[in-house]
Design a protein around this motif. Structure first.
Motif, PDB file in Angstrom:
ATOM      1  N   LEU A 107      30.627  11.628  13.694  1.00 58.52           N
ATOM      2  CA  LEU A 107      29.236  12.053  13.796  1.00 58.52           C
ATOM      3  C   LEU A 107      28.496  11.908  12.471  1.00 58.52           C
ATOM      4  CD1 LEU A 107      29.530  15.263  16.014  1.00 58.52           C
ATOM      5  CD2 LEU A 107      28.632  13.021  16.676  1.00 58.52           C
ATOM      6  N   LEU A 108      29.172  12.176  11.364  1.00 56.54           N
ATOM      7  CA  LEU A 108      28.502  12.067  10.069  1.00 56.54           C
ATOM      8  C   LEU A 108      28.119  10.632   9.726  1.00 56.54           C
ATOM      9  CD1 LEU A 108      30.441  14.564   7.759  1.00 56.54           C
ATOM     10  CD2 LEU A 108      28.295  14.907   8.994  1.00 56.54           C
ATOM     11  N   MET A 109      28.771   9.668  10.355  1.00 57.85           N
ATOM     12  CA  MET A 109      28.455   8.260  10.117  1.00 57.85           C
ATOM     13  C   MET A 109      27.465   7.718  11.146  1.00 57.85           C
ATOM     14  SD  MET A 109      30.284   6.976   7.484  1.00 57.85           S
ATOM     15  CE  MET A 109      30.903   5.311   7.789  1.00 57.85           C
ATOM     16  N   ASP A 110      27.105   8.527  12.120  1.00 56.42           N
ATOM     17  CA  ASP A 110      26.175   8.117  13.167  1.00 56.42           C
ATOM     18  C   ASP A 110      24.758   8.349  12.655  1.00 56.42           C
ATOM     19  OD1 ASP A 110      24.535   7.862  15.408  1.00 56.42           O
ATOM     20  OD2 ASP A 110      25.961   8.843  16.756  1.00 56.42           O
ATOM     21  N   GLN A 111      24.027   7.261  12.415  1.00 57.12           N
ATOM     22  CA  GLN A 111      22.699   7.379  11.814  1.00 57.12           C
ATOM     23  C   GLN A 111      21.674   7.996  12.755  1.00 57.12           C
ATOM     24  OE1 GLN A 111      22.231   6.508   8.329  1.00 57.12           O
ATOM     25  NE2 GLN A 111      24.436   6.726   8.713  1.00 57.12           N
ATOM     26  N   SER A 112      22.020   8.150  14.036  1.00 55.63           N
ATOM     27  CA  SER A 112      21.122   8.866  14.942  1.00 55.63           C
ATOM     28  C   SER A 112      21.335  10.379  14.859  1.00 55.63           C
ATOM     29  CB  SER A 112      21.332   8.399  16.391  1.00 55.63           C
ATOM     30  OG  SER A 112      22.585   8.820  16.900  1.00 55.63           O
ATOM     31  N   LYS A 150      14.525   6.780  16.107  1.00 53.27           N
ATOM     32  CA  LYS A 150      15.925   6.642  16.495  1.00 53.27           C
ATOM     33  C   LYS A 150      16.880   7.165  15.424  1.00 53.27           C
ATOM     34  CE  LYS A 150      15.024   2.509  19.286  1.00 53.27           C
ATOM     35  NZ  LYS A 150      15.287   1.053  19.421  1.00 53.27           N
ATOM     36  N   LEU A 151      16.346   7.464  14.246  1.00 49.71           N
ATOM     37  CA  LEU A 151      17.185   7.895  13.134  1.00 49.71           C
ATOM     38  C   LEU A 151      17.298   9.405  13.088  1.00 49.71           C
ATOM     39  CD1 LEU A 151      15.799   5.520  10.337  1.00 49.71           C
ATOM     40  CD2 LEU A 151      17.871   5.221  11.727  1.00 49.71           C
ATOM     41  N   GLY A 152      18.437   9.872  12.630  1.00 50.96           N
ATOM     42  CA  GLY A 152      18.639  11.300  12.443  1.00 50.96           C
ATOM     43  C   GLY A 152      17.876  11.795  11.235  1.00 50.96           C
ATOM     44  N   THR A 191       0.801  -1.227   0.000  1.00 48.01           N
ATOM     45  CA  THR A 191       0.000   0.000   0.000  1.00 48.01           C
ATOM     46  C   THR A 191       0.831   1.273   0.000  1.00 48.01           C
ATOM     47  OG1 THR A 191      -0.182  -0.136   2.427  1.00 48.01           O
ATOM     48  CG2 THR A 191      -1.950  -1.138   1.127  1.00 48.01           C
ATOM     49  N   SER A 192       2.060   1.228   0.467  1.00 45.89           N
ATOM     50  CA  SER A 192       2.927   2.406   0.425  1.00 45.89           C
ATOM     51  C   SER A 192       4.356   1.971   0.685  1.00 45.89           C
ATOM     52  CB  SER A 192       2.506   3.464   1.459  1.00 45.89           C
ATOM     53  OG  SER A 192       2.778   3.032   2.776  1.00 45.89           O
ATOM     54  N   VAL A 193       5.274   2.874   0.403  1.00 45.72           N
ATOM     55  CA  VAL A 193       6.690   2.612   0.652  1.00 45.72           C
ATOM     56  C   VAL A 193       7.366   3.916   1.017  1.00 45.72           C
ATOM     57  CG1 VAL A 193       7.371   2.932  -1.773  1.00 45.72           C
ATOM     58  CG2 VAL A 193       8.791   1.517  -0.265  1.00 45.72           C
ATOM     59  N   ARG A 194       8.342   3.837   1.908  1.00 39.38           N
ATOM     60  CA  ARG A 194       9.112   5.023   2.259  1.00 39.38           C
ATOM     61  C   ARG A 194      10.540   4.626   2.571  1.00 39.38           C
ATOM     62  NH1 ARG A 194       7.190   7.327   8.091  1.00 39.38           N
ATOM     63  NH2 ARG A 194       8.565   8.982   7.333  1.00 39.38           N
ATOM     64  N   ALA A 195      11.451   5.546   2.317  1.00 38.78           N
ATOM     65  CA  ALA A 195      12.854   5.366   2.670  1.00 38.78           C
ATOM     66  C   ALA A 195      13.226   6.427   3.689  1.00 38.78           C
ATOM     67  CB  ALA A 195      13.742   5.498   1.439  1.00 38.78           C
ATOM     68  N   VAL A 196      13.967   6.019   4.702  1.00 39.46           N
ATOM     69  CA  VAL A 196      14.532   6.950   5.672  1.00 39.46           C
ATOM     70  C   VAL A 196      15.988   6.555   5.854  1.00 39.46           C
ATOM     71  CG1 VAL A 196      14.411   7.955   7.971  1.00 39.46           C
ATOM     72  CG2 VAL A 196      12.311   7.147   6.862  1.00 39.46           C
ATOM     73  N   GLY A 197      16.890   7.421   5.400  1.00 38.08           N
ATOM     74  CA  GLY A 197      18.302   7.084   5.486  1.00 38.08           C
ATOM     75  C   GLY A 197      18.612   5.823   4.707  1.00 38.08           C
ATOM     76  N   LYS A 198      19.156   4.844   5.402  1.00 38.92           N
ATOM     77  CA  LYS A 198      19.568   3.597   4.762  1.00 38.92           C
ATOM     78  C   LYS A 198      18.527   2.490   4.908  1.00 38.92           C
ATOM     79  CE  LYS A 198      24.478   4.603   5.521  1.00 38.92           C
ATOM     80  NZ  LYS A 198      25.758   4.098   6.073  1.00 38.92           N
ATOM     81  N   ASP A 245      16.716  13.108   7.595  1.00 40.96           N
ATOM     82  CA  ASP A 245      16.992  12.780   6.201  1.00 40.96           C
ATOM     83  C   ASP A 245      16.424  13.935   5.379  1.00 40.96           C
ATOM     84  OD1 ASP A 245      16.544  11.917   3.512  1.00 40.96           O
ATOM     85  OD2 ASP A 245      16.508   9.824   4.132  1.00 40.96           O
ATOM     86  N   PRO A 246      17.241  14.615   4.554  1.00 40.39           N
ATOM     87  CA  PRO A 246      16.744  15.784   3.819  1.00 40.39           C
ATOM     88  C   PRO A 246      15.524  15.505   2.958  1.00 40.39           C
ATOM     89  CG  PRO A 246      19.139  15.674   3.673  1.00 40.39           C
ATOM     90  CD  PRO A 246      18.684  14.387   4.311  1.00 40.39           C
ATOM     91  N   LEU A 247      15.388  14.282   2.459  1.00 44.74           N
ATOM     92  CA  LEU A 247      14.267  13.960   1.587  1.00 44.74           C
ATOM     93  C   LEU A 247      13.033  13.529   2.359  1.00 44.74           C
ATOM     94  CD1 LEU A 247      16.055  12.105  -1.353  1.00 44.74           C
ATOM     95  CD2 LEU A 247      15.479  14.522  -1.110  1.00 44.74           C
ATOM     96  N   VAL A 248      13.158  13.428   3.680  1.00 48.62           N
ATOM     97  CA  VAL A 248      12.031  13.018   4.522  1.00 48.62           C
ATOM     98  C   VAL A 248      11.602  14.159   5.430  1.00 48.62           C
ATOM     99  CG1 VAL A 248      11.263  11.426   6.330  1.00 48.62           C
ATOM    100  CG2 VAL A 248      12.739  10.598   4.482  1.00 48.62           C
ATOM    101  N   ASP A 249      12.572  14.767   6.101  1.00 53.46           N
ATOM    102  CA  ASP A 249      12.274  15.776   7.115  1.00 53.46           C
ATOM    103  C   ASP A 249      12.226  17.192   6.554  1.00 53.46           C
ATOM    104  OD1 ASP A 249      12.631  14.117   9.810  1.00 53.46           O
ATOM    105  OD2 ASP A 249      14.219  13.529   8.429  1.00 53.46           O
ATOM    106  N   GLY A 250      12.605  17.347   5.297  1.00 51.48           N
ATOM    107  CA  GLY A 250      12.693  18.693   4.747  1.00 51.48           C
ATOM    108  C   GLY A 250      14.025  19.315   5.118  1.00 51.48           C
ATOM    109  N   THR A 251      14.459  20.260   4.335  1.00 49.99           N
ATOM    110  CA  THR A 251      15.796  20.807   4.559  1.00 49.99           C
ATOM    111  C   THR A 251      15.869  21.715   5.775  1.00 49.99           C
ATOM    112  OG1 THR A 251      15.293  22.559   2.965  1.00 49.99           O
ATOM    113  CG2 THR A 251      16.449  20.622   2.138  1.00 49.99           C
ATOM    114  N   GLU A 252      14.839  22.519   6.022  1.00 47.62           N
ATOM    115  CA  GLU A 252      14.924  23.471   7.130  1.00 47.62           C
ATOM    116  C   GLU A 252      14.785  22.783   8.481  1.00 47.62           C
ATOM    117  OE1 GLU A 252      12.293  26.739   6.617  1.00 47.62           O
ATOM    118  OE2 GLU A 252      13.122  27.323   4.675  1.00 47.62           O
ATOM    119  N   ALA A 253      13.744  21.959   8.642  1.00 43.16           N
ATOM    120  CA  ALA A 253      13.555  21.260   9.912  1.00 43.16           C
ATOM    121  C   ALA A 253      14.697  20.292  10.166  1.00 43.16           C
ATOM    122  CB  ALA A 253      12.220  20.515   9.906  1.00 43.16           C
TER     123      ALA A 253
END
Length: 332
Positions: free
Chosen positions: A217-222, A186-188, A45-52, A190-198
């Motif tokens: 820190l850049l590799m920390d998915q949180s 638990k995930l940090g 019914t739907s699909v979404r990606a968040v990070g990896k 994602d520009p394509l999910v959370d929007g760029t400003e938020a």
């Protein structure tokens, strides 16, 4: 490891080819037999990606969560409806570089398969053949249907015309809506999910309060979702930032610049299917970069080679079990 752009591309393929259709599911390998039995016959019914991570929803509030990890990949076979937003990666709708230069309709293919529509994930030779059904002349020969199972397939999803085989994931589990929400929480950003400003505000706050090195820190998915080894090295070089700088010591504007650059590079990666991190390439250089990783990055995988900017030898060191590439002169 497949990075965030690959997972967003996979989600778009699923949205185009599987959502809205009942699926037959099986686990040829046997390691997901019970889960496959539960979702077989249900409609996606739907699909979404968040990070990896990708989340595929089925009716009755049941979700499939897949994390490809280091070695996972989805292989597609059958008739693939090409998503116009990612079709350019196969070269069939023309290639456009970051400056908008029209490079024509000839395909620019990476031997590692990163930009293939038939296999997305950890680089490997595609195991399936794809008969594309729009915007392309693609492969048209008759295919055995369903295609034979090759290798260790954790999960096979079938419609009447399209097949997706999952191999080597770190996670392939069924979750309830509450469990999905808890996973995503638990995930940090994602520009394509959370929007760029938020997303930017969450990222800045997470980085600026920590003493951990920015390269970790850049590799920390949180902290931020989707960045892996390649994007980490390239983002830090593009910012001319020493990877050992504690997050709280990185100037706020530089942290914001990292986020905005990540949002830009992620969008490019989704659109063209490559982790393209060099700007302002002329058409010939762009074609070389699309065809070969060696011409695509500033520092990644260039240990011992001269920096493209200053000529200093690029160094590589281990950081939390992964190779970190950087220029000790440009990134003082």
């Amino acid at each position: 490891m497949p990075e965030g752009h690959s997972v967003h591309r996979i989600a778009r393929q699923f949205d185009r080819n599987f959502v809205g259709r009942p699926l037959a599911a099986s686990s040829p390998q046997g390691r997901f037999a019970e889960g496959a039995e539960l979702i077989s016959g249900r409609a996606a019914t739907s699909v979404r990606a968040v990070g990896k991570q990708m989340f595929l929803e089925f009716d009755d509030d049941l979700w499939l969560r897949v994390h490809l990890g280091l070695y996972g990949a989805w292989d597609f076979a059958g008739e693939i409806l090409v998503d116009p937003t990612i079709a350019a990666a196969n070269g069939r709708m023309g290639q456009t570089n970051q400056r908008g230069t029209d490079l024509g309709a000839e395909p620019i293919l990476d031997a590692a398969g990163e930009n293939s529509l038939s296999s997305i994930g950890a680089p490997r030779r595609a195991r399936g053949r794809v008969r594309m059904s729009e915007q392309t002349t693609g492969l048209q020969e008759e295919l055995e249907w369903p295609p034979p199972v090759v290798g260790q397939v954790r999960l096979r999803l079938l419609t009447d015309v399209t097949c997706a085989d999952l191999r080597g994931p770190t996670a392939c589990v069924l979750q309830t809506p509450d469990e999905v929400a808890a996973t995503i929480a638990k995930l940090g950003p994602d520009p394509l999910v959370d929007g760029t400003e938020a997303g930017e505000e969450r990222f800045v706050a997470a980085v600026r309060r920590r003493a951990t090195a920015i390269g970790l820190l850049l590799m920390d998915q949180s902290v931020v979702s989707g960045i892996g080894n390649v994007y980490r090295a390239e983002l830090l070089f593009r910012a001319r930032l020493n990877p050992h700088t504690p997050g709280r010591d990185v100037p706020e504007e530089l942290v914001r610049g990292l986020w905005r650059d990540w949002a830009r590079l992620l969008t490019i990666g989704v659109d063209i299917g490559q982790m393209m991190t060099m700007d302002d390439l002329d058409p010939d250089a762009y074609r070389r970069a699309m065809a070969s990783r060696d011409d695509r990055h500033w520092v990644y995988h260039r240990a011992g080679l001269p920096c493209r900017v200053c000529g200093t030898e690029i160094v590589v060191e281990e950081a939390a079990g992964r190779n970190l590439y950087w220029c000790p002169s440009c990134q003082r």
